[in-house]
Design a protein around this motif. Structure first.
Motif, mmCIF file in Angstrom:
data_model
loop_
_atom_site.group_PDB
_atom_site.id
_atom_site.type_symbol
_atom_site.label_atom_id
_atom_site.label_comp_id
_atom_site.label_asym_id
_atom_site.label_seq_id
_atom_site.Cartn_x
_atom_site.Cartn_y
_atom_site.Cartn_z
ATOM 1 N N SER A 805 -51.055 46.579 -21.634
ATOM 2 C CA SER A 805 -49.840 46.512 -20.820
ATOM 3 C C SER A 805 -50.151 46.842 -19.367
ATOM 4 O O SER A 805 -51.205 47.410 -19.034
ATOM 5 N N GLY A 806 -49.196 46.502 -18.487
ATOM 6 C CA GLY A 806 -49.311 46.829 -17.073
ATOM 7 C C GLY A 806 -50.330 46.013 -16.327
ATOM 8 O O GLY A 806 -50.867 46.457 -15.306
ATOM 9 N N THR A 807 -50.597 44.800 -16.779
ATOM 10 C CA THR A 807 -51.558 43.947 -16.086
ATOM 11 C C THR A 807 -50.863 43.139 -15.003
ATOM 12 O O THR A 807 -49.679 42.818 -15.127
ATOM 13 N N PRO A 808 -51.555 42.770 -13.948
ATOM 14 C CA PRO A 808 -50.962 41.846 -12.971
ATOM 15 C C PRO A 808 -50.822 40.463 -13.601
ATOM 16 O O PRO A 808 -51.541 40.097 -14.519
ATOM 17 N N GLU A 809 -49.868 39.722 -13.107
ATOM 18 C CA GLU A 809 -49.564 38.408 -13.690
ATOM 19 C C GLU A 809 -50.744 37.451 -13.540
ATOM 20 O O GLU A 809 -51.393 37.376 -12.507
ATOM 21 N N PHE A 810 -51.031 36.753 -14.602
ATOM 22 C CA PHE A 810 -52.011 35.677 -14.677
ATOM 23 C C PHE A 810 -53.292 36.002 -13.907
ATOM 24 O O PHE A 810 -53.656 35.334 -12.946
ATOM 25 N N SER A 811 -53.934 37.041 -14.346
ATOM 26 C CA SER A 811 -55.207 37.439 -13.747
ATOM 27 C C SER A 811 -56.307 37.256 -14.778
ATOM 28 O O SER A 811 -56.117 37.530 -15.963
ATOM 29 N N PRO A 812 -57.495 36.797 -14.346
ATOM 30 C CA PRO A 812 -58.597 36.608 -15.293
ATOM 31 C C PRO A 812 -59.201 37.955 -15.691
ATOM 32 O O PRO A 812 -59.376 38.847 -14.849
ATOM 33 N N TYR A 813 -59.500 38.099 -16.965
ATOM 34 C CA TYR A 813 -60.092 39.323 -17.491
ATOM 35 C C TYR A 813 -61.343 38.970 -18.291
ATOM 36 O O TYR A 813 -61.406 37.921 -18.940
ATOM 37 N N ASP A 839 -46.323 33.833 -15.352
ATOM 38 C CA ASP A 839 -44.971 33.992 -14.825
ATOM 39 C C ASP A 839 -44.525 32.641 -14.283
ATOM 40 O O ASP A 839 -45.341 31.728 -14.103
ATOM 41 N N LEU A 840 -43.244 32.530 -14.033
ATOM 42 C CA LEU A 840 -42.742 31.254 -13.517
ATOM 43 C C LEU A 840 -43.346 30.965 -12.150
ATOM 44 O O LEU A 840 -43.578 31.877 -11.339
ATOM 45 N N PRO A 841 -43.637 29.714 -11.842
ATOM 46 C CA PRO A 841 -44.184 29.376 -10.525
ATOM 47 C C PRO A 841 -43.279 29.860 -9.408
ATOM 48 O O PRO A 841 -42.049 29.869 -9.531
ATOM 49 N N MET A 842 -43.914 30.260 -8.305
ATOM 50 C CA MET A 842 -43.148 30.816 -7.188
ATOM 51 C C MET A 842 -42.594 29.749 -6.272
ATOM 52 O O MET A 842 -41.498 29.888 -5.735
ATOM 53 N N LEU A 843 -43.349 28.694 -6.030
ATOM 54 C CA LEU A 843 -43.008 27.743 -4.971
ATOM 55 C C LEU A 843 -42.627 26.392 -5.541
ATOM 56 O O LEU A 843 -43.022 26.024 -6.647
ATOM 57 N N ALA A 844 -41.870 25.678 -4.750
ATOM 58 C CA ALA A 844 -41.506 24.298 -5.090
ATOM 59 C C ALA A 844 -42.455 23.347 -4.359
ATOM 60 O O ALA A 844 -42.967 23.665 -3.285
ATOM 61 N N ARG A 871 -49.083 30.735 -10.782
ATOM 62 C CA ARG A 871 -49.021 31.956 -11.591
ATOM 63 C C ARG A 871 -49.153 31.655 -13.087
ATOM 64 O O ARG A 871 -48.489 32.248 -13.919
ATOM 65 N N GLY A 872 -50.010 30.727 -13.407
ATOM 66 C CA GLY A 872 -50.248 30.367 -14.799
ATOM 67 C C GLY A 872 -51.090 29.110 -14.869
ATOM 68 O O GLY A 872 -51.621 28.626 -13.856
ATOM 69 N N PHE A 873 -51.226 28.568 -16.076
ATOM 70 C CA PHE A 873 -51.966 27.325 -16.267
ATOM 71 C C PHE A 873 -51.083 26.162 -15.838
ATOM 72 O O PHE A 873 -49.993 25.968 -16.377
#
Length: 1309
Positions: A805-813, A839-844, A871-873
Motif C-alpha cells: 500500500s501507499g505506492t505512487p500511481e503507476f510507477s515501475p517496481y 489512475d485515470l489519465p490526467m490530460l485530454a 498514468r497507466g498502460f
C-alpha cells in the motif's frame, strides 16, 4: 514491446509542465537533482471545496497545500480581510503547510467561524491563491408543532399527504414510514414526490391507517426528525353516512360519494405547462404525478426530438424523468402524458439549460528562457457568457506593476522577450451568476544549459523489420535542438527511414541488420551542448522451419508432434505446447520435450488442436496442428496379450537425493515389453495420488531415481508393450529423503496494482515436493525502479499474494520472491518488473482537427497526450461524436452519442457513416486500463452536400389525349440543397420497344408536379424521375402511364373519375380507365359480381358492406385474371353496396358504388300437425281395433280351411300378374304373398271401399304437399292427410275436405 530498450531510464517518473512556446513545449522533470537547482513559483496542489459544509460537533479542517522552490509561505483572508491566525488560540496552521485546524471539540463554536476563506501561497517567484472557500455549518431543524386533522376520503378519489419538511443544510432526505419503522410500499398508484409529499392516484380501502409518518434524515449530522402521524380513513358507499356521524365538522372530507372511474388529471405540476431551469453537467429531474381511476400510466416525450439515449431514465414508476450530465442540447419542451383507458392528460415542462463557467482552454504553466516569447490563454464558456478577469500574484492585473514584456488581449496574455523579472503567478477568474472558475498559471523564466536525462550507453535490441526506438530524454532552457548521428558518420540522420520525435526519441520504422551500430544524440541550445550514446542490435526473427503436422491416431496409440525452430544465435528460445490454446493436461501421457510433444495411450479426450509457441526475449512465433482420435477395431486385443506386472521391487544405493530401484519383469505374452513406467506416491502432501517419475527402456530392469528432499516415497512399476499397459506392480518399501534448503523459487511472479496507491504482488506457490523441508515461507521484496536503492522485504507463509500500500500511481517496481524453509534459502530469484495501480489519465488530447474526406467520411487528427499523463498502460483513444442537426432543417434534435475506439498509440482515426450536409460535434479521449481521461474540447464538423435519395413517390394523374400530369414527393433524404429534378421519358410501342429518351430539368422551387403536353394519344410512356443537388443526381424512380383517346375528357378530371373512353374509330377496342361493374346477380345468401378493366398489372379487391351502415367496408382480394367474383355468406333480404378496386404503387382505381338486394328467405307452408288432433287419434285407435278383429277372424277361418273375403275377391278378380303359380300337383296352395304387399302403381281406392283395378291411394305424393311431409322419431309418417289432388289447398291453407278413413286404412295395408 519489441524494439524497446532492455533497461529503462531511471528518470521516467516526471512532472509534466507545459510550455506554450509558440509552437513548442518544455517539460521540467521532477528529478530531485534538477529541482534542487531550479526555482519555481508556487502551485496550489490541494484545497478544500468551494462550498464546505461542516459538522458543528467536529473540528474544522480547511485544507491548502502548495509546492514551489523556495518553499512557499502561507496566509489567509476571511470575508475579504486578513485572518490573523496568531490572535486566535483555537486556530492552528500545520507546519510546512497552509492547512488550518480550528478546535471545536475543545469548546469552540462552529457558527463563529462561518464565512468565506481564501489561502495565499507565495515565494520570491510569485503568489498563488486558492478558491474562495465558504464555510457553513450543517443544520437539522425540527418540524414546527401543528395539529393534523384526520383525512377522510372516498374510495377511488385522489389524495395528497403533505410532508413540508424543515429546510436544513444540506437539504434532508425524505421518506415515509409507519409506527413500526417500516417503509410504505410504493407503486404506480402510491408514490412519493420530489418535494416529499405522498401522492395517491386513487385510494383503496386498504389505505386506511392512522400512522402515515414523514421522516427527514439529515446525513451530515446523522439525525432523523419526524412529523406528527397522519390518519387516513377510506370510505366505501356503505360507510359514508356512518362516517358523517362520527367525525366532527373540522374533519377534512374528500367528496361525499365513492369516486368512480375517470380519465387522468395531473396532480403536480399544476396547469398545462411549467418551467424548469437546470445547470449544465447537473442532474435534471422532471416530475409528473397524475390521479385517475384506473391508475394512469405516465409516458415521457420530448417535442421536436428524442430523449437522450443512455442518459435519460424513467424512475419512480415512470413518474420522474431523470437526465444525467445535462448539456445545452437537453433544453426544450418535455411532455408527460398520463393515460388510462378512459382518456389522457398531459403537461409540458419547458427546460432551460444554463451553465456555470467551464473551461475551454485553461491557462497552463509557462516555462521560458530569457528573450523568448509565450502566451497564457484563458478561455471559458457558460450561460450567460462568463466575464474574464486577470490577476497577477493575487492582485488585479490593472493594479499590478507594469511589465513591458506583457500585453493583455481579453482572454490572452502575450509575452515578448521575457526577462527573469517577468516570473510571476497569474490568476484567471471566469465568473457569471451561476459560479466562477479560478486557475493559477505561473510564468517561470529560466536559463539552463542542456542536460541528458536518459541513461548513457544503453543497449537496445530489436527484431529485423520491426520498429526501433532510441531514447534521448533531455532538458534545457531555451529548448535544445536534437540531432542524431550513427557510428563515425558526420551527417545528421534524416529522411524517411528516421523520425526524430519532439521528446528526442529516434525512431527507425523498419530496422534492418545494417542498422546495427552506435548512435549519438546531441542536444544544443544557446548556453551549451551535451551528448549521449546508445547501441542498437538488430536480431534475426524467430521462425518455425518444421511445423507440427496433422495426426490421425487410434485410441491407445501414440501421437508425436515436432516443431523445429530457427532463431538468432544470440537469443535463447523457449518452446511451450498448448492444447486448444490452454495448458497441456497435467498427466503422465502428455510429454513435452523441447520441440517434440508426445502423447501416449491416446484417448478421445485428447482430440483437438495442439500449438507450438516459441518465445524469445524479443519476439514470438507459433504453429498449430490437429489431432483426430480414431476408434480401434471392433475386435479388441485380448487382455491376456498385455504383459504381467513386474515383481520383486528392491531399493539399493540410497543417497540424499537418489536411490536405485530394481525389479523382475512379468510375462510378455508374445509381445515384447517396450518400456517400464516408474511411478511414486508420497504420503505428506498428496497421499493416494500416483505420479510419473521416470521412463525406463524395456530391456532394463533397474533405474537410478532422482528424488526431492523431505519426501516419504513409495514406488511401483508398470510394463508397457504394443498391446497396452500391465497392471501396476505391488508397491515398494518406503524411502524417506533428508530435508534441505529449497532448490527453486516461486514462478509466475507478477506485480500489478488494483488501485492507484497499491501494488499487488502474486506468484505460483511451490508444490509439496518442492518444499525440500519443513517451515516453507516466502520472502517478498520490492523497490521502486527509479530512485530507490534499498529493497523492502516481508516474510509470508501459506499465501500466494501480497499487497503493498501507499505506492505512487503507476510507477515501475522491481520485484522478487524467494523461497525459504527451516534449512535455508533457495537461490537468488530473478527480478521482474511490475507496476503499481493505474489512475485515470490526467490530460485530454489536444489540437483536435478534422479533415473532411467526403460527405459521409471524415478523418480526425489529434496530438497524443504525453505518456506521463496517461498514468497507466495506454490502451488507445476514443472518439465521441454525435449529430447536432441538419444544415437544411431548422431546429436541433438530440441523437445518440456514438463511440469509436482506436487501440494503441494513435493520432488519427476515420469516422464513417456520417450523414451528408449535417453538423456534428466530437471530442477525443485517451483511455488506459483504469478508464477514460477527460474529453478534449468539442470540435464542430460539417459534412458537405451529397446526392439525394430518390423521390418519395411518383404518381401519374389526369391522363388526357395528349398530356399527362406527374406528381411526386420530395426525397426523404435530400442530403443537401435540392437544385431541381431531372425527368426523363420515352415511348413504349406495342412490341415493348423503347423510343428515344427525352430529358427535362425541373427547378426545385416547391415543384412537386409537372404536366407533359404534346404527347401521342393512346400511347404508353415510361418515366424516370430523380432529384439532384449541387453534387449530382440521386437514384431514379420509374413509372408507366397511357394517354387517353377522348377529347371530351376534362383536363382537370383525375383518373379516378373517368370510367370508359370510347374511341372515335369503332374498330378500336374500348379503353376502360377504371373498373366498371357490368352485372350483379344475387340469391338469398350470395351474389355474383362481374366487371370490366383493361389492365392486369394491378392488385384487385372487392369491397362491400350493408348499405347505409356505419361499419367499415369488408375487403376480399381476387385474382387479376378474373372478371367476376362470388360474394358468399350474405344476409337474405338485405341491400348491399359494392365496388371493385384496382391498386398499384401509383394509387387506387375504384369503380362506382353499386347496390343490390339479396332475395328473401323461402317461407315454409303453414300446416297443422294432424298427429296432434284429437279426432285423428280416436280414428286411428278405432282402425287399429278393427284390424285386430279382422286378423283374428282370418286366423280362425284359415285354421278351418275356409277362404277369407280378401282371398275371395282376389279369386273373383283374377289378375295374371298377381296369380299364384300352380303346379299340376297343387303343391303351392291357394295364396302367394310374393308381391302382394307392394302398392299397385296408379291404383286408387274409391270412397265406397271397393278396390278398382289400376287405382290406388297409397302414393305418398297424394298426402299433403309431398315434400313437406314429416316422420316421427320411430319413422312413422305424420304428414297431413288430404283428399284428392284436385282438392289440395294453396300454400298455408288447410284442406276443406275431411280426410278419408279408407285412404288412411290403405296406408296401413
Amino acid at each position: 514491446m519489441p524494439g524497446m530498450k532492455s533497461s529503462r531510464r531511471s528518470s521516467s517518473t516526471a512532472l509534466l509542465l507545459l510550455l506554450t512556446h509558440l509552437v513548442a513545449a518544455l517539460e521540467v522533470p521532477l528529478d530531485s537533482k534538477i529541482l534542487d537547482e531550479l526555482p519555481q513559483p508556487p502551485t496550489i496542489t490541494h484545497q478544500s471545496p468551494k462550498d464546505y459544509i461542516i459538522d458543528p460537533r467536529d473540528n474544522i479542517l480547511i485544507q491548502c497545500e502548495a509546492k514551489g522552490k523556495p518553499a512557499p509561505r502561507f496566509s489567509w483572508t476571511r470575508n475579504g480581510t486578513h485572518f490573523n491566525i496568531d490572535k486566535d488560540p483555537r486556530v492552528m496552521m500545520k507546519p510546512n503547510s497552509g492547512t488550518l485546524l480550528i478546535d471545536i471539540v475543545g469548546g469552540g463554536k462552529a457558527e463563529a467561524y462561518e464565512g468565506e476563506y481564501q489561502c495565499t501561497a507565495r515565494n520570491d517567484r510569485g503568489t498563488a491563491v486558492s478558491n474562495k472557500i465558504v464555510i457553513r455549518q450543517s443544520r437539522s431543524p425540527m418540524w414546527a408543532k401543528e395539529k393534523i386533522e384526520p383525512k377522510v376520503v372516498q374510495e377511488g378519489a385522489s389524495l395528497v399527504l403533505h410532508c413540508d419538511p424543515p429546510s436544513g443544510l444540506p437539504p434532508p432526505i425524505i421518506f415515509w414510514m409507519d409506527n413500526s419503522m417500516q417503509r410504505f410500499t410504493q407503486d404506480a398508484r402510491v408514490s412519493q414526490g420530489l418535494n416529499g409529499d405522498l401522492y395517491f392516484s386513487n385510494v383503496q380501502p386498504e389505505d386506511t391507517r392512522a400512522d402515515y409518518i414523514c421522516y427527514a434524515r439529515f446525513n451530515h449530522t446523522q439525525t432523523i426528525q419526524q412529523k406528527q402521524p397522519i390518519s387516513v380513513k377510506v370510505m366505501t358507499l356503505g360507510t359514508i353516512n356512518e362516517t358523517y356521524g362520527v367525525y366532527p365538522n373540522g374533519t377534512e372530507l374528500y367528496g361525499d360519494s365513492p369516486a368512480g372511474e375517470r380519465r387522468p388529471s395531473i396532480l403536480t405540476p399544476r396547469g398545462t405547462s411549467s418551467r424548469k431551469t437546470v445547470l449544465r453537467g447537473q442532474v435534471l429531474y422532471l416530475e409528473c404525478i397524475a390521479e385517475g381511476l384506473p391508475t394512469p400510466v405516465i409516458h415521457w416525450t420530448k417535442e421536436g426530438g428524442e430523449l437522450p439515449a443512455h442518459r435519460a431514465f424513467e424512475i419512480n414508476f415512470k413518474k420522474t424523468l431523470k437526465i444525467i450530465h445535462v448539456s445545452e442540447a437537453d433544453a426544450g419542451k418535455y411532455r408527460c402524458t398520463a393515460k388510462n383507458y378512459l382518456g389522457t392528460s398531459s403537461h409540458v415542462i419547458v427546460v432551460t439549460v444554463k451553465a456555470a463557467p467551464y473551461w475551454i482552454s485553461e491557462p497552463k504553466n509557462l516555462v521560458l528562457a530569457p528573450g523568448e516569447d509565450g502566451r497564457l490563454i484563458c478561455r471559458a464558456n457558460g450561460n450567460p457568457k462568463p466575464a474574464i478577469q486577470w490577476l497577477v500574484n493575487g492582485f488585479p492585473i490593472e493594479n499590478a506593476p507594469s511589465d513591458i514584456s506583457r500585453e493583455i488581449m481579453e482572454d490572452t496574455i502575450s509575452f515578448t522577450k521575457v526577462q527573469t523579472s517577468s516570473s510571476a503567478v497569474y490568476q484567471c477568474n471566469a465568473s457569471n451568476e451561476h459560479g466562477y472558475l479560478l486557475a493559477n498559471a505561473f510564468v517561470n523564466v529560466l536559463a539552463e544549459t542542456p542536460r541528458m536525462l536518459s541513461e548513457p550507453d544503453q543497449v537496445y535490441q530489436v527484431i529485423a523489420n520491426k520498429p526501433a526506438l532510441l531514447d534521448c530524454e533531455f532538458f534545457g532552457s531555451p529548448i535544445p535542438q536534437i540531432q542524431w548521428f550513427k557510428d563515425d558518420q558526420g551527417s545528421v540522420l534524416h529522411g524517411d527511414s528516421y523520425i526524430v520525435h519532439e521528446n528526442g526519441t529516434l525512431e527507425i520504422a523498419f530496422a534492418q541488420k545494417n542498422d546495427s551500430g552506435t548512435y549519438t544524440c546531441i542536444a544544443t541550445n544557446t548556453l551549451g551542448v551535451v551528448q549521449n550514446q546508445a547501441t542498437l542490435q538488430v536480431k534475426d526473427p524467430t521462425t518455425i522451419i518444421k511445423q507440427p503436422r496433422y495426426q490421425s491416431v487410434q485410441t491407445l496409440g501414440t501421437a508425436v508432434f515436432e516443431c523445429k525452430v530457427k532463431h538468432d544465435p544470440t537469443l535463447s528460445p523457449t518452446i511451450i505446447w498448448l492444447k486448444n490454446n490452454e495448458e497441456l493436461p497435467d498427466d503422465n501421457r502428455h510429454r513435452a520435450s523441447g520441440d517434440v510433444l508426445t502423447i501416449l495411450e491416446v484417448s478421445e479426450e485428447d482430440q483437438g488442436s495442439y500449438t507450438c509457441v516459441v518465445n524469445t526475449t524479443l519476439d514470438t512465433n507459433s504453429a498449430t496442428a490437429h489431432l483426430t482420435v480414431l476408434a480401434r477395431p471392433s475386435t479388441p486385443a485380448s487382455p491376456h496379450d498385455r504383459p504381467d506386472p513386474p515383481t520383486d521391487l528392491e531399493l539399493t544405493n540410497p543417497r540424499d537425493r537418489s536411490v536405485q530401484l530394481s525389479w523382475i519383469p512379468g510375462e510378455e505374452h508374445n509381445s515384447p515389453i517396450t518400456k517400464f513406467l516408474v511411478e511414486y506416491e508420497e504420503d505428506q502432501f498428496e497421499p493416494g495420488l500416483w505420479r510419473h517419475l521416470a521412463d525406463v527402456e524395456g530391456t532394463q530392469t533397474t533405474a537410478e531415481l532422482q528424488l526431492s528432499p523431505f519426501v516419504n516415497y513409495v514406488f511401483r512399476v508398470v510394463a508397457v508393450n504394443e498391446i497396452g499397459r500391465s497392471e501396476p506392480s505391488l508397491p515398494s518399501e518406503h524411502y524417506f529423503t533428508q530435508p534441505a534448503a529449497p532448490d527453486e523459487n516461486p514462478s509466475g511472479v507478477q506485480g500489478l496494482g488494483t488501485d492507484p496507491n497499491n501494488l499487488v504482488i502474486t506468484w505460483e506457490p511451490l508444490k509439496g515436493v518442492q518444499h525440500n523441508g519443513p517451515g516453507l515461507t516466502y520472502k517478498v521484496s520490492w523497490r521502486q525502479k527509479v530512485g530507490d536503492d534499498e529493497w523492502t522485504s516481508v516474510m509470508v507463509a501459506n499465501v500466494s499474494k501480497y499487497v503493498v500500500s501507499g505506492t505512487p500511481e503507476f510507477s515501475p517496481y522491481e520485484l522478487k520472491v524467494q523461497a525459504f524453509n527451516s534449512f535455508g534459502a533457495a537461490p537468488e530469484p530473478e527480478i521482474v518488473i511490475g507496476y503499481s495501480g493505474e489512475d485515470l489519465p490526467m490530460l485530454a488530447p489536444s489540437n483536435v482537427r478534422v479533415h473532411i474526406v467526403n460527405s459521409t467520411l471524415a478523418k480526425v487528427h489529434w496530438d497524443p497526450v504525453p505518456p506521463k499523463s496517461v498514468r497507466g498502460f495506454l490502451k488507445g483513444y476514443k472518439i465521441y461524436y454525435w449529430k447536432q442537426g441538419s444544415l437544411i432543417k431548422r431546429g436541433k434534435r438530440h441523437t445518440e452519442v456514438k463511440i469509436l475506439t482506436f487501440s494503441g498509440d494513435k493520432s488519427h482515426g476515420m469516422l464513417p457513416g456520417l450523414e451528408p450536409f449535417s453538423v456534428y460535434k466530437l471530442n477525443v479521449r485517451v483511455f488506459n486500463g483504469k478508464g477514460e481521461g477527460p474529453p478534449s474540447a468539442d470540435v464542430t464538423l460539417k459534412t458537405p452536400e451529397g446526392v439525394p435519395s430518390s423521390p418519395a413517390y411518383l404518381k401519374i394523374t389526369s391522363p388526357m389525349l395528349d398530356s399527362l400530369t406527374l406528381q411526386w414527393g420530395p426525397p426523404l433524404h435530400p442530403n443537401g440543397i435540392l437544385k431541381g429534378y431531372t425527368l426523363k421519358y420515352q415511348r413504349i410501342n406495342s412490341t415493348h420497344e423503347l423510343g428515344p429518351l427525352v430529358e427535362i430539368t425541373i427547378p426545385a422551387e416547391n415543384e412537386t408536379s409537372w404536366t407533359l403536353r404534346n404527347l401521342n394519344y393512346s400511347t404508353r410512356y415510361k418515366f424516370y424521375l430523380s432529384a439532384f443537388t449541387r453534387v449530382g443526381p440521386g437514384s431514379e424512380l420509374t413509372e408507366e402511364a397511357i394517354t387517353v383517346m377522348d377529347e371530351g375528357i376534362s383536363s382537370t378530371s383525375p383518373l379516378l373519375k373517368t370510367d370508359i373512353i370510347i374511341p372515335v374509330d369503332k374498330t378500336m377496342k374500348v379503353m376502360v380507365l377504371r373498373p366498371v361493374i357490368t352485372n350483379i346477380t344475387s340469391s338469398s345468401n350470395h351474389a355474383n359480381i362481374s366487371w370490366e378493366f383493361d389492365r392486369m398489372d394491378m392488385h384487385f379487391y372487392v369491397e362491400y358492406k350493408i348499405a347505409d351502415s356505419k361499419e367499415p367496408l369488408d375487403k376480399m382480394q381476387i385474382n387479376a385474371s378474373q372478371t367476376f367474383f362470388v360474394l358468399k355468406g350474405l344476409l337474405p333480404g338485405t341491400v348491399y353496396r359494392v365496388r371493385v378496386v384496382a391498386e398499384s404503387q401509383a394509387g387506387q382505381l375504384r369503380s362506382k358504388d353499386e347496390r343490390f338486394e339479396t332475395r328473401p328467405p323461402a317461407m315454409a307452408s303453414r300446416q297443422v300437425d294432424i298427429a296432434t288432433q284429437g279426432w285423428f287419434i280416436g280414428l286411428m285407435c278405432a282402425i287399429a281395433l278393427l284390424i285386430l278383429i279382422l286378423l283374428i277372424v282370418c286366423f280362425i277361418k284359415r285354421n278351418k280351411g275356409g277362404k277369407y273375403p280378401v282371398k275371395e275377391k282376389e279369386d273373383a278378380h283374377a289378375d295374371p300378374e298377381i296369380q299364384p303359380m300352380k303346379e299340376d300337383d297343387g303343391a303351392f296352395g291357394e295364396y302367394s304373398d310374393t308381391e302382394d304387399h307392394k302398392p299397385l302403381k296408379g291404383s286408387r281406392t274409391p270412397s265406397d271401399g271397393t278396390v278398382k283395378k289400376g287405382v290406388s291411394d297409397d302414393s305418398l305424393v297424394d298426402y299433403g304437399e309431398g315434400g313437406e311431409g314429416q316422420f316421427n322419431e320411430d319413422g312413422s309418417f305424420i304428414g297431413q292427410y288430404s283428399g284428392k289432388k284436385e282438392k289440395e289447398t294453396v300454400e298455408g291453407n288447410e284442406s276443406s275436405e275431411a280426410p278419408s278413413p279408407v285412404n288412411a286404412m290403405n296406408s296401413f295395408v
